[in-house]
Design a protein around this motif. Structure first.
Motif, mmCIF file in Angstrom:
data_model
loop_
_atom_site.group_PDB
_atom_site.id
_atom_site.type_symbol
_atom_site.label_atom_id
_atom_site.label_comp_id
_atom_site.label_asym_id
_atom_site.label_seq_id
_atom_site.Cartn_x
_atom_site.Cartn_y
_atom_site.Cartn_z
ATOM 1 N N ARG A 27 -13.140 -2.356 0.349
ATOM 2 C CA ARG A 27 -13.628 -1.157 1.045
ATOM 3 C C ARG A 27 -12.997 0.100 0.465
ATOM 4 O O ARG A 27 -13.690 1.092 0.186
ATOM 5 C CB ARG A 27 -13.328 -1.244 2.544
ATOM 6 N N THR A 79 -7.293 4.901 2.480
ATOM 7 C CA THR A 79 -8.330 4.148 3.174
ATOM 8 C C THR A 79 -7.889 2.718 3.434
ATOM 9 O O THR A 79 -8.119 2.167 4.517
ATOM 10 C CB THR A 79 -9.635 4.162 2.347
ATOM 11 N N MET A 80 -7.240 2.092 2.445
ATOM 12 C CA MET A 80 -6.726 0.730 2.647
ATOM 13 C C MET A 80 -5.693 0.704 3.764
ATOM 14 O O MET A 80 -5.686 -0.205 4.603
ATOM 15 C CB MET A 80 -6.093 0.216 1.353
ATOM 16 N N GLY A 111 -7.316 0.742 7.094
ATOM 17 C CA GLY A 111 -7.913 -0.553 7.390
ATOM 18 C C GLY A 111 -6.880 -1.593 7.783
ATOM 19 O O GLY A 111 -7.133 -2.437 8.662
ATOM 20 N N ILE A 112 -5.701 -1.555 7.160
ATOM 21 C CA ILE A 112 -4.639 -2.502 7.508
ATOM 22 C C ILE A 112 -4.181 -2.290 8.942
ATOM 23 O O ILE A 112 -3.891 -3.253 9.669
ATOM 24 C CB ILE A 112 -3.462 -2.370 6.520
ATOM 25 N N ALA A 163 -6.553 -4.124 11.067
ATOM 26 C CA ALA A 163 -6.283 -5.563 11.017
ATOM 27 C C ALA A 163 -5.074 -5.928 11.878
ATOM 28 O O ALA A 163 -5.069 -6.962 12.563
ATOM 29 C CB ALA A 163 -6.052 -5.996 9.568
ATOM 30 N N LEU A 204 -10.499 -5.342 2.895
ATOM 31 C CA LEU A 204 -9.898 -4.007 3.016
ATOM 32 C C LEU A 204 -9.692 -3.367 1.640
ATOM 33 O O LEU A 204 -9.915 -2.160 1.477
ATOM 34 C CB LEU A 204 -8.562 -4.109 3.751
ATOM 35 N N ASP A 227 -12.275 3.269 12.116
ATOM 36 C CA ASP A 227 -11.000 2.574 12.291
ATOM 37 C C ASP A 227 -10.351 2.918 13.627
ATOM 38 O O ASP A 227 -9.842 2.025 14.321
ATOM 39 C CB ASP A 227 -10.055 2.926 11.140
ATOM 40 N N THR A 230 0.833 -1.211 0.000
ATOM 41 C CA THR A 230 0.000 0.000 0.000
ATOM 42 C C THR A 230 0.860 1.249 0.000
ATOM 43 O O THR A 230 0.599 2.209 -0.739
ATOM 44 C CB THR A 230 -0.932 0.003 1.226
#
Length: 332
Positions: free
Chosen positions: A171, A129-130, A133-134, A137, A168, A230, A89
């Protein structure tokens, strides 16, 4: 023809003003002109030095993380799989904007195709955004590892890690997909000059000669939803982690267990603090100089890709030892 008020407000690159096109409707201009950092054009060559260093470190660091995890079987566990996702990413995020920024600084290459500009816009928001999200996680991984270690391999199996990663990505792709379509649907008939280094969302849509409230409100809503959701998940995870840590019998055990979260906590701070600072100055810092807004918008996208591999390389012993292995072998 008299220059547009917008161009007068930024006060540079008069040779790039489109005096002929300012009076005509251009629903989709063929190109935009990126000013770089308004007000600091004379220092662009000097500013390019830290920007180039940031990009070089981001590339080397993240590729090193990916190589080490791929070649070291002991690192084929969920925490490092999520770290691989973060590295990929970061590579995409920095590569989507930095080469063009450097071409502006070095070669005065300010033109960018309209579609390329919207692509830049989309990649910057979707991969941000990814990345957020990571981090969620990774917080969940730390929660399971500390609060329910016996079931860690069962809960976070390889298929589950794959599903989380896919969720993710989806999303980020779906939530941010309206951005370029909303921007493309707007008519641009004022100017094609963007006072920025890349196709930043607000900087682009502000050029439209139509009501941009839908695009602006959607962007604000998505940003608030993603960050609030998040950060809430991360906060809940670490609340449970701290409760579990304080139940441990000795101080050494508590410090050792909490130390496994240190790298992740540093990455969270590196990611969210610059983004929050940029957001607040953009929304409420109306008296802040334009070049400061632009620099902050660059830093919150560029600092995490550079610092994340450094943080994990410095704080994670397995990665650090693997990185230093070629040098230690030479010394023996």
């Amino acid at each position: 023809m008299q220059e547009t008020p917008f161009c007068l407000s930024v006060g540079h690159l008069l040779s790039f003003t489109m005096s002929d096109s300012n009076s005509t409707d251009v629903t989709n201009p063929s190109t935009f002109i990126l000013l770089g950092i308004p007000g600091l054009e004379a220092a662009h060559v000097w500013i390019s030095i830290p920007f180039c260093a940031i990009y070089a470190i981001a590339l080397l660091g993240n590729f090193a993380i990916l190589f080490i995890i791929k070649t070291e079987p002991s690192l084929h566990v969920p925490m490092y799989y999520f770290l691989c996702m973060l590295a990929v990413t970061d590579l995409v995020l920095s590569t989507s904007i930095l080469p063009k920024i450097l071409s502006i600084f070095w070669f005065n290459s300010r033109e960018i195709n309209f579609t390329a500009c919207l692509t830049q816009l989309y990649f910057s928001v979707s991969f941000s955004t990814m990345e957020s999200g990571i981090l969620v996680a990774m917080a969940f991984d730390r929660y399971v590892a500390i609060c329910d270690p016996l079931r860690h391999s069962t809960i976070l199996s390889n298929p589950m890690v794959t599903k989380i990663g896919l969720a993710l990505v989806l999303r980020g792709v779906i939530l941010e997909l309206p951005y370029p379509f909303l921007a493309r649907s707007l008519p641009y008939c004022r100017t094609n000059i963007i006072p920025h280094t890349y196709g930043e969302h607000i900087a682009v849509v502000k050029l439209a000669c139509a009501d941009i409230r839908v695009s602006s409100y959607y962007g604000l809503s998505v940003a608030f939803f993603v960050v609030a959701l998040d950060v809430s998940f991360i906060a809940v995870s670490y609340t449970q982690i701290l409760r579990a840590i304080f139940r441990l019998p000795t101080k050494d055990a508590r410090l050792k267990t909490f130390g496994t979260c240190g790298s992740h906590l540093c990455v969270i701070l590196v990611t969210y603090i610059p983004a929050l600072f940029s957001f607040l100055t953009h929304r409420f810092g109306h008296n802040v100089a334009l070049h400061f807004h632009v620099l902050m918008a660059n830093m919150y996208l560029l600092l995490p890709p550079m610092l994340n591999p450094i943080i994990y390389g410095a704080r994670n012993q397995q990665i650090r030892d693997r990185m230093l292995q070629p040098f230690t072998h030479k010394g023996t």
